[in-house]
Every structure is written in C-alpha cells, then in structure tokens.
Scaffold this motif. Structure first.
Motif, PDB file in Angstrom:
ATOM      1  N   GLN A 135     -35.235  -9.097 -30.264  1.00  0.00           N
ATOM      2  CA  GLN A 135     -35.388  -9.983 -31.414  1.00  0.00           C
ATOM      3  C   GLN A 135     -35.595 -11.430 -30.967  1.00  0.00           C
ATOM      4  N   ALA A 136     -34.826 -11.826 -29.946  1.00  0.00           N
ATOM      5  CA  ALA A 136     -34.958 -13.197 -29.443  1.00  0.00           C
ATOM      6  C   ALA A 136     -36.363 -13.436 -28.902  1.00  0.00           C
ATOM      7  N   ASP A 137     -36.906 -12.437 -28.196  1.00  0.00           N
ATOM      8  CA  ASP A 137     -38.265 -12.568 -27.660  1.00  0.00           C
ATOM      9  C   ASP A 137     -39.297 -12.730 -28.778  1.00  0.00           C
ATOM     10  N   CYS A 138     -38.931 -12.303 -29.971  1.00  0.00           N
ATOM     11  CA  CYS A 138     -39.859 -12.397 -31.106  1.00  0.00           C
ATOM     12  C   CYS A 138     -39.586 -13.644 -31.951  1.00  0.00           C
ATOM     13  N   GLY A 139     -38.772 -14.549 -31.425  1.00  0.00           N
ATOM     14  CA  GLY A 139     -38.580 -15.831 -32.101  1.00  0.00           C
ATOM     15  C   GLY A 139     -37.430 -15.889 -33.066  1.00  0.00           C
ATOM     16  N   VAL A 140     -36.555 -14.887 -33.103  1.00  0.00           N
ATOM     17  CA  VAL A 140     -35.396 -14.926 -33.995  1.00  0.00           C
ATOM     18  C   VAL A 140     -34.348 -15.859 -33.384  1.00  0.00           C
ATOM     19  N   SER A 141     -33.798 -16.783 -34.198  1.00  0.00           N
ATOM     20  CA  SER A 141     -32.881 -17.809 -33.657  1.00  0.00           C
ATOM     21  C   SER A 141     -31.423 -17.453 -33.816  1.00  0.00           C
ATOM     22  N   PHE A 142     -31.068 -16.497 -34.651  1.00  0.00           N
ATOM     23  CA  PHE A 142     -29.675 -16.099 -34.902  1.00  0.00           C
ATOM     24  C   PHE A 142     -28.812 -17.260 -35.389  1.00  0.00           C
ATOM     25  N   ASP A 143     -29.425 -18.192 -36.078  1.00  0.00           N
ATOM     26  CA  ASP A 143     -28.700 -19.346 -36.637  1.00  0.00           C
ATOM     27  C   ASP A 143     -27.911 -20.106 -35.579  1.00  0.00           C
ATOM     28  N   GLY A 144     -28.441 -20.183 -34.386  1.00  0.00           N
ATOM     29  CA  GLY A 144     -27.810 -20.965 -33.334  1.00  0.00           C
ATOM     30  C   GLY A 144     -26.724 -20.249 -32.578  1.00  0.00           C
ATOM     31  N   ASP A 145     -26.419 -18.994 -32.931  1.00  0.00           N
ATOM     32  CA  ASP A 145     -25.349 -18.267 -32.245  1.00  0.00           C
ATOM     33  C   ASP A 145     -25.929 -16.987 -31.659  1.00  0.00           C
ATOM     34  N   PRO A 146     -26.389 -16.991 -30.397  1.00  0.00           N
ATOM     35  CA  PRO A 146     -27.010 -15.830 -29.787  1.00  0.00           C
ATOM     36  C   PRO A 146     -26.101 -14.606 -29.770  1.00  0.00           C
ATOM     37  N   ASN A 147     -24.811 -14.810 -29.690  1.00  0.00           N
ATOM     38  CA  ASN A 147     -23.883 -13.676 -29.585  1.00  0.00           C
ATOM     39  C   ASN A 147     -23.653 -12.991 -30.930  1.00  0.00           C
ATOM     40  N   ALA A 148     -24.009 -13.678 -31.992  1.00  0.00           N
ATOM     41  CA  ALA A 148     -23.774 -13.095 -33.313  1.00  0.00           C
ATOM     42  C   ALA A 148     -24.549 -11.803 -33.475  1.00  0.00           C
ATOM     43  N   CYS A 149     -25.744 -11.753 -32.966  1.00  0.00           N
ATOM     44  CA  CYS A 149     -26.570 -10.547 -33.081  1.00  0.00           C
ATOM     45  C   CYS A 149     -25.898  -9.380 -32.375  1.00  0.00           C
ATOM     46  N   VAL A 150     -25.398  -9.615 -31.149  1.00  0.00           N
ATOM     47  CA  VAL A 150     -24.777  -8.536 -30.391  1.00  0.00           C
ATOM     48  C   VAL A 150     -23.551  -8.016 -31.123  1.00  0.00           C
ATOM     49  N   ARG A 151     -22.753  -8.960 -31.665  1.00  0.00           N
ATOM     50  CA  ARG A 151     -21.534  -8.542 -32.365  1.00  0.00           C
ATOM     51  C   ARG A 151     -21.887  -7.690 -33.592  1.00  0.00           C
TER      52      ARG A 151
END
Length: 887
Positions: free
Chosen positions: A622-638
């Motif tokens: 997702q990050a490679d596709c430009g998703v920012s996760f609202d500034g918290d990269p770890n939020a996606c994993v959680r």
C-alpha cells in the motif's frame, strides 16, 4: 524476216510469237514463198501448194512426213485442231510426246482434265505452233476438286464408311458441303489427301476428318479406343460426336473435367498406362516406411480395419492422414493393440497445396462465388481462412474434397452433405452404433464445436473407418480449457495469427503433458513481459501453482485433469481467503521445489509457510502505491494483524499479496483494501497503457496519477501515442504537447462545418487540435502547419469531406509517402495527375479498397526508383507499377 499469218481464224498470240520468232530464212538467205491462208489436213502437210510431191520437186531429204514415221515439215502450216484427240495427234506426228511423258494417253488425260472455257486456247496454240514450240502449249489446269467431288469419290471407294456422320454422297453434300463452309473446307482438304485420284484411303480420311471436325475430342476417343482394343471408325466417331456435344453445352465443370482429360490423353501420345491415369483424381501419396501389405498382415491379428477389405480401406483412408500414419497403425497393431490410443494414428493430413486455387476455380465455373468477389479475391480469402485455422478452416478443407466431383450439381450435393453438422452426425452415429458412446447429441455438439481441431478430425476419421469393436479406441481425451488460456494470451496480444483455441487444442493433442505448465505460467501473472517469457518456454512462473495444486489434489488421491486445471486457474488468480494466505507465503518454496517434487516436499512448503510477515508485505504494498496511513506507518500493520483472523481481513490480505505477485499494480492493491482509486483522464490512460504494453517497467496507475498532476499537453501526447509503434512512443511521452497556432486556427475554422463527431475527422475542436499537434511531433512542424492551413482553406467550402481530405494527407500511410518521394527522386513525379496531396489521397483510397495490391504497387515504385539510381530512362520503369495503385 517473213510474215507469220494466222489466216484470220486462230488467236493464240503467245504461240504465234513463239512460232514466228527467230531466224526463219531459207537456204541462200532468200525469204520463203508466202503461203495462202488455206487450211490443210495433217495428212496433206507434206505436199507443196502446186500439187507436186516432195519427190517431184527433186528434194531427196527426209522431211519427216507422217506416212514414213518422221516428223512433218510444219513450216507455215495452220493445222485443224478441234478436240483433244486431234491436238494430241499433232504431238505424236511432231515427235513431241516427250511433253507428255511419251504417251498419247497422258496427253489425252491432261487435255480431258482441262475441259472448260479455256481449252480452245490450247487447241489454237497447237494448231499454229511449230513442232519445236509445242512444249509451250499447255492445256488449262483441271478445275479444282470440290467438296462434292470428295463425297462422290469417297462413296465410290470400297473402304468402310460406316460410322461417318453421313450415309451417302448426297447426305455428305447436303449436310457438309452445303451446310457448313468451314467443315466443307476440312472435308475437301482430307479428301484431296486420302480419297481423290483413286487413293481411297478411307480409314485415313476418317481420321483426318474426325480430327478436323472434333479436334482433341476425336484424338482422345481414338486413343481410348486403341487402348481398349475396340478401335473402329463407327465407335470413334460416335465417341467424338458425344464428346463434342458435351463440350458445347451442359455443365461447365463437366466441360472442364472433360477438357483436362482430353488434354492428358492427347499428351500421353498413345501410352496406354498414362492414358489410364488421365482423369483420375489426384491422390496424396501414403508417406511412411510400412507397406499396405505389411499393415494388413498385422491387421489380421489386431483388426483395426475389416480384415476382408483391409487393403481397400487402407488405400482409401491413409492418403487423408498425416505422414507416418501407416507406421503408427502398424505399431499399434503389432505392439500396442487395444491400448486406447488408436485415435492418435488418425491425425488428418494438412490442406493440400493449391487447394484454394482449384476450389475457387470450381466456384467460379459453377457460379457460386459470393456476390462481387472475383476468383483471385476468393483465393486470397481462402488462403487467409486456412492460415487462421479453426472451424472455418477445417470446414473449408473438408469442402476441398467436393471440388473433385464431375459436375456442379455433384459439387453442390457434396458440399450440402459435407458440412460440420453432417460429418459430425455421421461419425457420432457410428460411435453410438458401435457402443462407444451413448450420448449422440453430446457427441455431435462437441464435434461441431471442435470441428477445426486435429482431435475431432482424428476422432471422425477413426470412427468412420475402424472396425466397430475398435471404435471406442477412437475417442480422444477431452480437450483442455484452451479458451481460458487464449483469453490470457489475448490480454497481451500473444494469441498469434492462427485460431488460438485450435492451435492450443492441437498442441495438447500432440503433447498433452505441456498444457498444464503453460496454463499455470500465464495464469500466475498479469505482466505481459512475463507472459512473453512463458511463450518463449520459460514456464517457471507457474511452478508455484503446479506444486500447490498437486499438494491439494494429486497428493490426496484426486488425479482428475479437470480438477487440476480448475485449481491452476484459481491459484494463478489468487486462491483467496486463508488458503490464499498460505499459498502466497509458500509460493517461493513451492516454486523452488520444481515440477517433479515429491508430495512430502510440497506439503512441507505449505506447512512451514510463515505468516508473521504477511501484514508487513500488505502494508508495504500500500505504501508503494502512495498510501500515507495518516502519518502513522505502523497503523496499517496493527489494523492488518487485528483483522487477519476474520474472513474479510484474510481475504483483503490474500488479495493484496496476490495482486503484488501477479503484477496487477496499484489499482488492484488499493481495490483489495477498499482504498480510494482515482479515475484517470482518458489522455493519461491512453499514454500510460501504451507505455505498459510497450514493456516499460511501471505501474500504470501510478503513471496515470503522475500524468494527471499536470494535464498540459496530455491530449496531444495521447493522440501521438495512438498513432505510433513502440519504437517511437518515447517521442510522444517526451513531447511538450503544444497545439500549433495553425492547427488551432484550422480546427476552429472547420468547427461550424459539421466536420466533428463520432464519425467525423475528430471528436471535437480540441481533439482536432490534439491530432494536428501529434502531426507536429511525428511529422514535423511544417506538416502540422500545412494541415492547419488546409483546414482553414477547406472552411471556404465547409464540408466534412474537405476536412477529411486534409487529415488524409496529413496522416498519409508511410508507403504512400515513400512511393511519392521515390517518384520525385526520379524526377518524374509530374506524370501523376495532381500534386503530392492528391497522390496521398488517391493512395489512401486505394489502400482502403485493396490494401495488399496497393502496397505491392507502391513498393514496386520504391524498388524501381532505387534500382534506377537517377537514370531517367530506367526511372520510367515505374509506370508498370501503377495498375495496383489505380492511378
């Protein structure tokens, strides 16, 4: 010189001159006494005019008088010659029968033969000529023989005239001489050679006349009769008459068949073996090492064909089979009888060379060519159909056998009974009859659907020719899911020119073990460049799915080919859910195990698949596709880890990993995770799609997003990308995409002229400007300015056709441009009516009407000009190239 008188009675000027010519002085140089113009009989010519005899005059010399056998003294005499008898007697009395080969009869015959209005001239000449000059007197030639003379002479002969087309002389004269001038001439010619002058060569006359009247018909009939040992005038003439009648009327195909056979018979020059082969349909040779005798010997123990008719059946069916079929059958009969693979020996032979030419000629003769299609166009279309393969090609190939029929009606009946439905019904009925199948309808449906494949053709040929007890061995295994594979190939334009489904089925028929790895390789990726590698033979991209499906099916006892192939397609697209997560984690291990891995190795890959990195991989994608996760990269994993145990969470994660593995790109990754997906502009979609198809390593979605960030020039670049091949695409991508002022002005000028729309020169004025701008990129600014100026000028007449003409010139096909350039280089472009623009327009119109012919003609111009190397005389050779261009 003395006078020569004719007594005022005879008028043979040429003979008189001959008689009076030369020196006629008597001895002593005195002229002779001039005689009176009296006429004396030949017996008196020896007496002088005063009644004295020669003896009385004291002349002791031999004067050659008629009474003592010597030549008469004819000085100054005029003889009485009234008929042939008296004329010829003069020659005898003068000792000049040498003129007539020494006989009176020869003289009389020549004289009698010359009867006619000019015969008195001959008598006159003889009457006044000296003996020495008699050789200059000739009777008129006999009148030429007539057709009637031949008729009379023919039936006066003793030869057998039975069978001639007239019963007697009267019929000969009425039915030939008076009825047909051309045939009368032929009869006279043959009569002069073989009948007149008592020749009476009736047989030779009949042959001469038959050849003259009926040409090759008679010659062929005579040759056939001679080879059959039945030669007679009657039979040969009857045959020739029937042949001639058939030639002049009746079925056009029959006429051609007869003509072909006649030509063959005549060319055989009496060779009865060669004549026996004339007219027989061409039979493809049986290619293989085995012989029919050996085949039928083996057939006695393993009866594929009926034992009693083995030789006949083999001779009939083997020419229709591929090379080596006889060896395959012998191997089956001797080493593998009843092994279930009999169908493999019945692969059909490829379409015969020249089949299209003969097929289209037959259609032309029988008047069955499609409306408006020429014989040449039929041949081209036929060749294209065969090249494309598939059911249409198979149906066409099957119809070729009907082209050997003798008449158009027979061809039509054959074709009506030889379509896919009829052929399949016949083969399937045979299967049902022999107990090899219980589903007639299902058999027919499968046969018709796969009609163009080797599989179904072999099944039909085998079922129709094998012994009933062997027909169950004629049933090949079901074909693989070729349509699914062909859809994948089509996505990347890899299906080729031949019908993809047919080619796929045929490949599986030959090597059934090759299909599954190929399907797995293509199904496991969405990247065209990887599919190209699959087609090139690198099938490793599908190994992971092959291992996965074997572990799930084969290793658990399910060896169904259908189940295996369904699994491969599902795996390639992504199994989904919890199973999908296991597969994605184990994919690298499964691929490394290879195609022949043991079940234990495959199961270990699945059991040992670690899921700890799953969410890191999902969120990284997702990050490679430009998703920012609202500034918290770890939020996606959680969030991912929290949802993995749920069905939805597992499905999202499996979908994402599958999209990454398959190279489906960011659009698929965002869709898997329910994230917003921006819709690109049409222009950016066009450019990015072209870049992806041309093999650039980019994500189409990211390309579109970046493209849309600055839309300036996108429309022009897109119009450019639609016109180019991959080699020139970078010109479009790097261009500023500016619409030249001349383009903008021209497009604006024709906007009120109804030139735009779905079927216009452009969708609207903006699209017009974009296309004109694309011309500036690809063809140069001058070309674009010329297009704009042309559009502005066409606004004066303000019609769609005028605007279309401008674009036709601007977008001229390269072959049109190159051929006109070649004419200019030769310095002879002025032979073309109109200027360069008109040439382009004409060339474009001709390409639309006949692309192949136009390109051939244009290439002819290019090649001729190149070889001329500036030589004006040689350059004029291009004139021969123009017919295809229609100029």
């Amino acid at each position: 010189m003395g006078k020569c008188r004719n007594g005022g009675v005879f008028f043979a000027l040429a003979s008189l001159l001959a008689a009076c010519g030369g020196d006629d002085k008597s001895e002593g140089g005195q002229p002779p006494v001039e005689q009176d113009a009296e006429v004396r009989q030949l017996e008196d010519v020896g007496n002088p005019p005063d009644g004295k005899t020669n003896a009385d005059s004291g002349d002791d010399e031999d004067t050659g008088g008629g009474t003592d056998g010597g030549p008469v003294d004819d000085l100054g005499l005029v003889r009485n010659v009234e008929d042939c008898e008296s004329a010829c007697q003069v020659y005898a009395d003068c000792g000049r029968l040498d003129v007539w080969n020494g006989t009176l009869d020869a003289c009389r015959a020549a004289c009698d033969a010359g009867a006619g209005p000019r015969l008195p001239d001959f008598f006159s000449c003889v009457a006044v000529s000296t003996c020495d000059a008699l050789d200059q007197c000739q009777p008129p030639p006999p009148p030429p023989a007539t057709c009637a003379d031949v008729c009379d002479a023919l039936f006066a002969c003793e030869g057998d005239t039975t069978g001639l087309p007239f019963a007697d002389s009267a019929a000969c004269q009425a039915e030939v001489c008076a009825a047909d001038a051309e045939r009368a001439t032929d009869l006279l010619r043959c009569g002069e050679a073989h009948v007149l002058e008592d020749a009476c060569e009736v047989g030779d006359f009949a042959f001469c006349l038959g050849e003259a009247f009926y040409d090759d018909c008679f010659l062929a009939c005579a040759a056939d009769a001679a080879c059959a040992g039945e030669a007679s005038v009657a039979s040969t003439w009857a045959c020739a008459v029937a042949c001639d009648e058939a030639t002049r009327s009746g079925d056009p195909l029959q006429r051609r068949r007869d003509e072909q056979r006649r030509d063959c018979v005549v060319a055989a020059s009496g060779n009865c073996d060669a004549i026996g082969r004339c007219g027989a349909p061409a039979v493809r040779p049986i290619v293989g090492d085995a012989t029919v005798e050996a085949l039928c010997a083996a057939n006695a123990d393993c009866p594929v064909f009926a034992v009693e008719t083995c030789a006949e059946t083999a001779a009939a069916v083997l020419p229709d089979l591929a090379d080596g079929a006889i060896d395959c059958l012998l191997e089956h009969m001797t080493a593998a009888c009843d092994d279930g693979a009999l169908y493999r020996c019945f692969a059909p032979a490829p379409a015969a060379d020249g089949g299209c030419e003969e097929h289209c000629l037959v259609q032309q003769l029988c008047g069955t060519l499609p409306d408006g299609r020429s014989e040449g166009a039929c041949v081209d279309a036929c060749a294209a159909t065969l090249a494309a393969g598939g059911a249409a090609a198979a149906e066409l190939d099957a119809s070729f056998r009907c082209d050997a029929e003798a008449t158009c009606a027979e061809v039509e009946a054959c074709q009506a009974a030889g379509g896919p439905v009829d052929l399949c019904r016949s083969a399937c009925s045979r299967q049902v009859e022999c107990g090899a199948s219980a589903d007639l309808q299902g058999c027919e449906t499968a046969c018709v659907e796969g009609f163009g494949t080797v599989r179904r053709a072999a099944e039909r040929l085998c079922a129709q020719n094998a012994e009933c007890g062997q027909v169950d061995l004629c049933l090949p295994p079901a074909p693989p899911p070729c349509a699914a594979l062909c859809d994948l190939l089509d996505d990347c334009n890899l299906e080729g020119d031949v019908s993809c489904v047919t080619a796929c089925d045929d490949a599986d028929y030959v090597a059934p073990e090759a299909f599954d790895p190929r399907l797995a390789c293509h199904a496991s990726t969405a990247r065209c460049r990887e599919r190209i590698e699959c087609e090139a033979g690198d099938l490793s991209g599908g190994y992971a799915c092959i291992g996965y499906c074997r572990a799930r099916l084969e290793c658990n006892g399910d060896t169904s080919a259908e189940a295996q192939r369904n699994c491969l397609q599902s795996c390639g697209a992504g199994p989904g859910g919890a199973d999908g997560l296991v597969f994605e984690a184990a994919a690298e291990c499964l691929a490394g195990a290879g195609l022949g891995a043991e079940c234990a190795v495959l199961q270990a890959c699945l059991n040992d698949a670690a899921g700890d990195e799953t969410c890191d991989r999902v969120c990284g994608a997702q990050a490679d596709c430009g998703v920012s996760f609202d500034g918290d990269p770890n939020a996606c994993v959680r969030d991912c880890e929290a949802s993995l145990d749920s069905a939805d969470g597992a499905a999202d994660a499996a979908c994402t990993l599958s999209a990454v593995r398959r190279g489906e790109g960011c659009r698929a990754v965002l869709t898997c995770n329910d994230l917003p997906v921006a819709e690109p502009s049409a222009a950016c979609a066009t450019v990015c799609s072209a870049r992806a198809v041309c093999g650039e390593d980019l994500d189409a979605y990211r390309c579109e997003v970046e493209c849309d960030a600055d839309p300036t020039g996108d429309a022009v670049r897109a119009a450019c990308a639609e016109r180019v091949e991959c080699a020139e695409l970078q010109l479009c991508v790097d261009a500023a995409g500016v619409v030249p002022d001349a383009c903008a002005a021209g497009c604006g000028a024709v906007e009120p002229c109804n030139a735009f729309g779905a079927d216009g020169v452009a969708a609207d004025v903006a699209d017009c400007g974009a296309q004109c701008g694309a011309s500036a990129i690809l063809d140069g600014a001058e070309t674009a300015d010329a297009l704009g100026a042309c559009l502005s000028s066409s606004a004066e007449v303000c019609t769609r056709d005028a605007a279309e003409s401008c674009f036709a010139v601007s977008n001229a096909d390269p072959i049109c441009v190159e051929s006109y350039d070649a004419l200019e280089e030769c310095g002879i472009a002025d032979i073309i009516q109109g200027d360069r623009n008109q040439y382009y327009l004409d060339c474009a119109a001709n390409l639309a009407a006949d692309e192949a012919g136009t390109r051939m003609s244009a290439q002819c111009i290019i090649d001729t000009a190149a070889m001329a190397m500036g030589d004006m005389f040689a350059c004029f050779g291009v004139i021969a190239c123009f017919p295809g261009l229609g100029m």
